[in-house]
Every structure is written in structure tokens, then in C-alpha cells.
Design an enzyme around this catalytic site. Structure first.
Site, PDB file in Angstrom:
ATOM      1  N   ASN A 105      -6.128   8.496  -0.436  1.00  0.00           N
ATOM      2  CA  ASN A 105      -5.456   7.458  -1.229  1.00  0.00           C
ATOM      3  C   ASN A 105      -4.607   8.061  -2.348  1.00  0.00           C
ATOM      4  OD1 ASN A 105      -5.203   4.497  -1.946  1.00  0.00           O
ATOM      5  ND2 ASN A 105      -5.868   5.367  -3.908  1.00  0.00           N
TER       6      ASN A 105
ATOM      7  N   PHE B 154       0.717   5.037 -11.834  1.00  0.00           N
ATOM      8  CA  PHE B 154      -0.700   4.881 -12.182  1.00  0.00           C
ATOM      9  C   PHE B 154      -1.572   4.770 -10.936  1.00  0.00           C
ATOM     10  CE2 PHE B 154      -0.518   4.200 -16.673  1.00  0.00           C
ATOM     11  CZ  PHE B 154       0.633   3.500 -16.964  1.00  0.00           C
TER      12      PHE B 154
ATOM     13  N   PHE C  50      -7.470  10.799 -22.341  1.00  0.00           N
ATOM     14  CA  PHE C  50      -8.878  11.085 -22.584  1.00  0.00           C
ATOM     15  C   PHE C  50      -9.647   9.828 -22.168  1.00  0.00           C
ATOM     16  CE2 PHE C  50      -9.181  15.417 -24.093  1.00  0.00           C
ATOM     17  CZ  PHE C  50      -7.860  15.751 -23.921  1.00  0.00           C
TER      18      PHE C  50
ATOM     19  N   TYR D 259     -12.261  13.179  -7.660  1.00  0.00           N
ATOM     20  CA  TYR D 259     -11.292  12.416  -8.460  1.00  0.00           C
ATOM     21  C   TYR D 259     -10.516  13.389  -9.363  1.00  0.00           C
ATOM     22  CZ  TYR D 259      -9.562  10.133 -12.628  1.00  0.00           C
ATOM     23  OH  TYR D 259      -8.762   9.752 -13.676  1.00  0.00           O
TER      24      TYR D 259
ATOM     25  N   ASP E 247     -21.184  14.995 -15.484  1.00  0.00           N
ATOM     26  CA  ASP E 247     -20.722  14.689 -16.848  1.00  0.00           C
ATOM     27  C   ASP E 247     -20.381  15.971 -17.602  1.00  0.00           C
ATOM     28  OD1 ASP E 247     -22.529  11.672 -17.811  1.00  0.00           O
ATOM     29  OD2 ASP E 247     -20.442  11.996 -17.253  1.00  0.00           O
TER      30      ASP E 247
ATOM     31  N   LYS F 113     -10.121   5.700  -9.259  1.00  0.00           N
ATOM     32  CA  LYS F 113     -10.492   6.507 -10.430  1.00  0.00           C
ATOM     33  C   LYS F 113     -11.986   6.519 -10.735  1.00  0.00           C
ATOM     34  CE  LYS F 113     -10.811   3.194 -13.904  1.00  0.00           C
ATOM     35  NZ  LYS F 113     -11.253   3.277 -15.268  1.00  0.00           N
TER      36      LYS F 113
ATOM     37  N   LEU G 202     -18.379   3.725 -20.028  1.00  0.00           N
ATOM     38  CA  LEU G 202     -19.258   3.385 -21.152  1.00  0.00           C
ATOM     39  C   LEU G 202     -18.942   2.045 -21.790  1.00  0.00           C
ATOM     40  CD1 LEU G 202     -21.551   4.206 -23.096  1.00  0.00           C
ATOM     41  CD2 LEU G 202     -19.786   5.242 -24.547  1.00  0.00           C
TER      42      LEU G 202
ATOM     43  N   ASP H 128       0.872  -1.184   0.000  1.00  0.00           N
ATOM     44  CA  ASP H 128       0.000   0.000   0.000  1.00  0.00           C
ATOM     45  C   ASP H 128       0.905   1.230   0.000  1.00  0.00           C
ATOM     46  OD1 ASP H 128      -2.725   1.166   2.176  1.00  0.00           O
ATOM     47  OD2 ASP H 128      -1.620   2.130   0.535  1.00  0.00           O
TER      48      ASP H 128
ATOM     49  N   LYS I 122      -6.366  14.688  -9.509  1.00  0.00           N
ATOM     50  CA  LYS I 122      -5.487  14.725 -10.686  1.00  0.00           C
ATOM     51  C   LYS I 122      -4.899  16.127 -10.863  1.00  0.00           C
ATOM     52  CE  LYS I 122      -5.671  10.474 -11.926  1.00  0.00           C
ATOM     53  NZ  LYS I 122      -4.478   9.626 -11.725  1.00  0.00           N
TER      54      LYS I 122
ATOM     55  N   SER J  40      -5.320  13.066 -16.365  1.00  0.00           N
ATOM     56  CA  SER J  40      -6.577  12.807 -17.063  1.00  0.00           C
ATOM     57  C   SER J  40      -7.133  14.092 -17.654  1.00  0.00           C
ATOM     58  CB  SER J  40      -7.589  12.215 -16.063  1.00  0.00           C
ATOM     59  OG  SER J  40      -8.892  12.249 -16.584  1.00  0.00           O
TER      60      SER J  40
ATOM     61  N   TYR K 281     -26.892   8.022 -20.521  1.00  0.00           N
ATOM     62  CA  TYR K 281     -27.182   9.111 -19.580  1.00  0.00           C
ATOM     63  C   TYR K 281     -27.424  10.434 -20.307  1.00  0.00           C
ATOM     64  CZ  TYR K 281     -25.402   5.830 -16.089  1.00  0.00           C
ATOM     65  OH  TYR K 281     -25.200   4.721 -15.302  1.00  0.00           O
TER      66      TYR K 281
HETATM   67  C1  WQD Z   1     -18.361   8.426 -21.049  1.00  0.00           C
HETATM   68  C2  WQD Z   1     -19.753   8.841 -21.544  1.00  0.00           C
HETATM   69  C3  WQD Z   1     -21.409   9.016 -19.821  1.00  0.00           C
HETATM   70  C4  WQD Z   1     -21.696   4.782 -18.805  1.00  0.00           C
HETATM   71  C5  WQD Z   1     -14.251   9.185 -16.650  1.00  0.00           C
HETATM   72  C6  WQD Z   1     -13.187   9.982 -15.952  1.00  0.00           C
HETATM   73  C7  WQD Z   1     -11.912   9.918 -16.739  1.00  0.00           C
HETATM   74  C8  WQD Z   1     -11.552   8.483 -16.918  1.00  0.00           C
HETATM   75  C9  WQD Z   1     -12.665   7.745 -17.653  1.00  0.00           C
HETATM   76  C10 WQD Z   1     -10.147   7.462 -15.294  1.00  0.00           C
HETATM   77  C11 WQD Z   1     -20.432   9.851 -20.614  1.00  0.00           C
HETATM   78  C12 WQD Z   1     -21.768   7.923 -20.822  1.00  0.00           C
HETATM   79  C13 WQD Z   1     -21.299   5.974 -19.384  1.00  0.00           C
HETATM   80  C14 WQD Z   1     -23.021   4.293 -19.029  1.00  0.00           C
HETATM   81  C15 WQD Z   1     -23.482   6.215 -20.399  1.00  0.00           C
HETATM   82  N1  WQD Z   1     -11.339   7.895 -15.630  1.00  0.00           N
HETATM   83  N2  WQD Z   1     -22.183   6.665 -20.163  1.00  0.00           N
HETATM   84  N3  WQD Z   1     -23.853   5.027 -19.818  1.00  0.00           N
HETATM   85  O1  WQD Z   1     -16.980  10.057 -17.462  1.00  0.00           O
HETATM   86  O2  WQD Z   1     -15.959  10.562 -19.747  1.00  0.00           O
HETATM   87  O3  WQD Z   1     -14.506   9.791 -17.889  1.00  0.00           O
HETATM   88  O4  WQD Z   1     -13.843   7.869 -16.859  1.00  0.00           O
HETATM   89  O5  WQD Z   1      -9.129   7.418 -15.880  1.00  0.00           O
HETATM   90  O6  WQD Z   1     -10.892  10.584 -16.023  1.00  0.00           O
HETATM   91  O7  WQD Z   1     -13.585  11.328 -15.877  1.00  0.00           O
HETATM   92  O8  WQD Z   1     -16.080   8.209 -18.933  1.00  0.00           O
HETATM   93  O9  WQD Z   1     -16.968   6.086 -19.736  1.00  0.00           O
HETATM   94  O10 WQD Z   1     -17.815   7.011 -17.518  1.00  0.00           O
HETATM   95  O11 WQD Z   1     -18.520   8.077 -19.663  1.00  0.00           O
HETATM   96  O12 WQD Z   1     -24.259   6.854 -21.098  1.00  0.00           O
HETATM   97  O13 WQD Z   1     -23.447   3.203 -18.519  1.00  0.00           O
HETATM   98  O14 WQD Z   1     -20.589   7.691 -21.541  1.00  0.00           O
HETATM   99  O15 WQD Z   1     -22.560   9.757 -19.443  1.00  0.00           O
HETATM  100  O16 WQD Z   1     -21.147  10.759 -21.412  1.00  0.00           O
HETATM  101  P1  WQD Z   1     -15.988   9.750 -18.507  1.00  0.00           P
HETATM  102  P2  WQD Z   1     -17.348   7.264 -18.921  1.00  0.00           P
END
Ligand code: WQD
Length: 351
Positions: free
Chosen positions: A101, A82, A179, A151, A299, A86, A201, A59, A155, A126, A219
């Protein structure tokens, strides 16, 4: 052979980066407490590269245990950090867990960098540091706005901590702003292993397609975008991984102009959620069972990268297309299901 310490080496991006480093002639060790990862990906790394990577199950909030790893490995050339929590949504509910953390771990690692004069440091950042950008695509000089989540705040603070440390030491650093990393290694031997219901996603798409999730939620489709759903810059995890190797080589060959450089790691393409779903359906042949739900708090409406600086300075090229991202993510989901079925069969036989 130059030795690189990867913290979070058992995690999604960490494991893919370990593979890329090994394939480019580096020796790699990992520190990962496996609180949010498992050694499953270490097995995959060995199958891909033929090399066994030692992971120290430590840890990073425990300074003495972290220091002991450096005492045992006093020939570390560089560190890629890393290890961090997150999950954006979790961070909103548990801010102190995230500040403790993500930031205590970073302070301890930087104290070890100081103690052992480690010359090269790559920090996993990020695009979330940009918040809701005023204009897109974003460049590295786009304003860092108020973080949308704890979060994202960790960063932003992490970047400041690393940069401030480079100002008072001989250590040179690179901050890599990812990204949206998606997809899996083409071998399907390593990939993303979300804990519980996937927040992101692409794992939500693949788990819905394979039947782990009955129906997926989009969403919001009332955003001011071309089809109403949010725009993101999806980038294959292997492209992200290779950028880390290039970033280290950039530092080792002393090509950096300043002690702390920042690079956007995105494909440069803005894709909507509905377009990502269509791309998945095209490569998988699966009609995804999803419905439009309310917007998710926090979002960002739309963001994607101007990646010119990383491409020209690190000589980094984006190799994988959106279809490759979806295909490799789907292949990985299928692979995990087969492994689970195999393990269930073995457990059944053993019981
Ligand atoms: C992407 C899009 C959701 C799930 C975050 C962090 C970023 C990185 C990646 C760590 C959004 C939509 C998602 C679902 C949906 N984290 N969505 N239904 O929020 O852009 O980025 O995660 O490294 O730092 O900020 O990624 O994949 O959660 O969402 O509609 O079941 O997909 O609303 O528009 P995000 P995400």
C-alpha cells in the site's frame, strides 16, 4: 489561484492541512479511497472554510485511475502526499500489506508527477525513521537507523524514493518528519477518527475519559526516563498542518537550497506518557482510569526534536501548548459523542 493535490485529504493530518491551505488562498483537491477515513471530515472542512473540497475516491495503487485525476486536473502546482497506512502494530503483523500500500501508492504518484511535470512535492514522513536515537534531541542529520517496524521502513524507503526522483527530474521536494501529531482543530469540527481501538496515546486517553474504553494501559514505567515512562514529542496537528503550507510556499518561491530538503516537525519538548496523562487530567478535570502494564514491543524509549531548522528556514512557529493539545483533543471527543448520540436518536426516530 494555485491548485494543490492532497492525497489522504480525508484523514486526520490531511484534513487539517486542507483547512490551512484553503485559509492561505490555495485551491485544493483530494485523492482518498476512504479505506481508512470517511467524508465526515470533508463536511467539517466545509463548515470551517465555507469551501467544498472535491475528493476523488481513488485507490492510488490503481495507476490508471490515479492518472485520470491528473488528466482532469492538469493545473496542479504541488502535491502533498499523506495517503498511507500508519498503524505500527498492524504493520508488524501485516508487512506485505504495508509495503504494497504505502510504496506502490508512492510509485504511482511519482509516475504522475513525472507525466505531468509537477514541480513541487511534499512527503509525509515520520520521526520513526530515527528508530531508537543514540542522542536526543534529534536533528535532521541524526542517523536514520534500522526501522523498528515495517511502517517505519516504508517511511524510510519513501524518503529515498522521493529523493532519488528529485535527482532525475525538475521536481523539488520536502520531506516532513512528524513527531507525535495530537489534538484537533479549535472549532472541534475536524479531528482524529481512529478506526477500532485507538493505538495512539492521546485518542486512547480521550476515549478512556469519555467512557468508550473502560481502562487505559500505560505501556511500561520501567524505562530509563525521569518517571519510567516513554518520552515523546507531542505536536499539535494544526502546527503540523501549517508547516505544510509553509513548506509548499518555500518550494514555490524557490528558496530551497537543494532539490530535496528534510525538516523535523516537533515541538522540541520531550514529554513522558505519565506527564501527558497529568496534563490531560488538569485541562479536563477527569481523573483518568489507567494502569501500568508491560512494555509495548517496538516502542522507542525516548525521542524528541531539535526543530531549529524548520523554525528558522520555514519561518515556522509552534503555536499550541501541551495543554492546548489535550484541551482540543478532549473537546473533539466530546463533540463526536454528541454527534453519535444525535445520529442514534435520528436512527431511533427513523426506525
Ligand atoms: C506514544 C507513547 C506508547 C497508547 C507512532 C508512530 C508515529 C506516528 C504516531 C503515524 C508510547 C504509549 C500509547 C496507549 C500507552 N504514526 N501508549 N498506552 O508509537 O510514539 O508513534 O504513532 O504518523 O510514526 O511511530 O505513538 O501514541 O502510539 O505512543 O502507554 O494506549 O504512548 O507506549 O510510549 P508512537 P503512540
Amino acid at each position: 489561484m494555485k491548485k494543490i493535490l492532497v492525497t489522504g485529504g480525508c484523514g486526520y493530518i490531511g484534513a487539517h492541512t486542507v483547512v490551512d491551505l484553503l485559509e492561505n488562498g490555495y485551491e485544493v483537491i483530494s485523492i482518498d479511497d476512504n479505506s481508512r477515513s470517511s467524508t465526515y471530515l470533508l463536511d467539517g472542512i466545509e463548515k470551517i472554510t465555507g469551501k467544498k473540497v472535491k475528493n476523488y475516491k481513488v485507490d492510488l495503487k490503481n495507476f490508471d485511475e490515479t492518472l485520470a485525476v491528473f488528466q482532469e486536473n492538469n493545473d496542479i502546482t504541488g502535491i502533498i502526499h499523506f495517503a498511507a497506512y500508519k498503524a505500527v502494530g498492524e504493520s508488524v503483523k501485516e508487512p506485505l500489506l504495508y509495503y504494497e500500500n504505502n510504496l506502490f501508492s508512492l510509485v504511482n504518484i511519482l509516475k504522475c508527477v513525472k507525466e505531468f511535470n509537477i514541480p513541487h512535492f511534499v512527503f509525509s514522513s515520520s520521526c520513526t525513521v530515527y528508530g531508537n536515537p543514540d542522542s536526543i534531541p534529534v536533528t535532521e542529520s541524526s542517523p536514520v537507523k534500522k526501522a523498528e517496524s515495517p511502517y517505519g521502513a516504508t517511511k524510510q524507503m519513501g524518503e529515498v524514493m522521493v529523493e532519488d526522483y528529485t535527482k532525475v527530474s525538475g521536481c523539488n521536494a520536502i520531506l516532513l518528519r512528524y513527531f507525535n501529531p495530537v489534538g484537533a482543530h479549535p472549532s472541534s469540527l475536524i479531528g482524529e477518527l481512529p478506526i477500532g481501538k485507538p493505538q495512539n496515546l492521546v485518542p486512547a486517553i480521550t476515549q478512556c475519559a469519555i467512557g468508550k474504553i473502560k481502562q487505559m494501559m500505560v505501556y511500561g514505567d520501567d524505562y530509563p526516563t525521569r518517571d519510567g515512562s516513554c518520552v515523546r514529542d507531542y505536536i499539535h496537528v494544526c502546527d503540523i498542518a501549517h508547516a505544510h503550507t509553509l513548506a509548499l510556499e518555500f518550494l514555490i518561491s524557490k528558496k530551497n537550497q537543494s532539490a530535496c530538503e528534510i525538516f523535523n516537525l516537533g515541538s522540541g519538548n520531550g514529554i513522558t506518557v505519565l506527564e501527558a496523562i497529568k496534563a490531560f487530567e488538569k485541562v479536563s478535570g477527569v481523573a483518568l482510569n489507567y494502569k501500568i502494564g508491560p512494555r509495548r514491543p517496538g516502542d522507542v524509549i525516548a525521542i524528541y526534536a531539535n526543530n531549529d531548522f524548520a523554525r528558522s528556514t520555514l519561518n515556522w512557529d509552534v503555536q499550541y501548548s501541551l495543554e492546548d493539545m489535550m484541551q482540543t483533543a478532549w473537546n473533539w471527543e466530546i463533540k463526536i459523542k454528541k454527534d453519535e448520540q444525535l445520529m442514534n436518536t435520528q436512527n431511533h426516530v427513523l426506525n
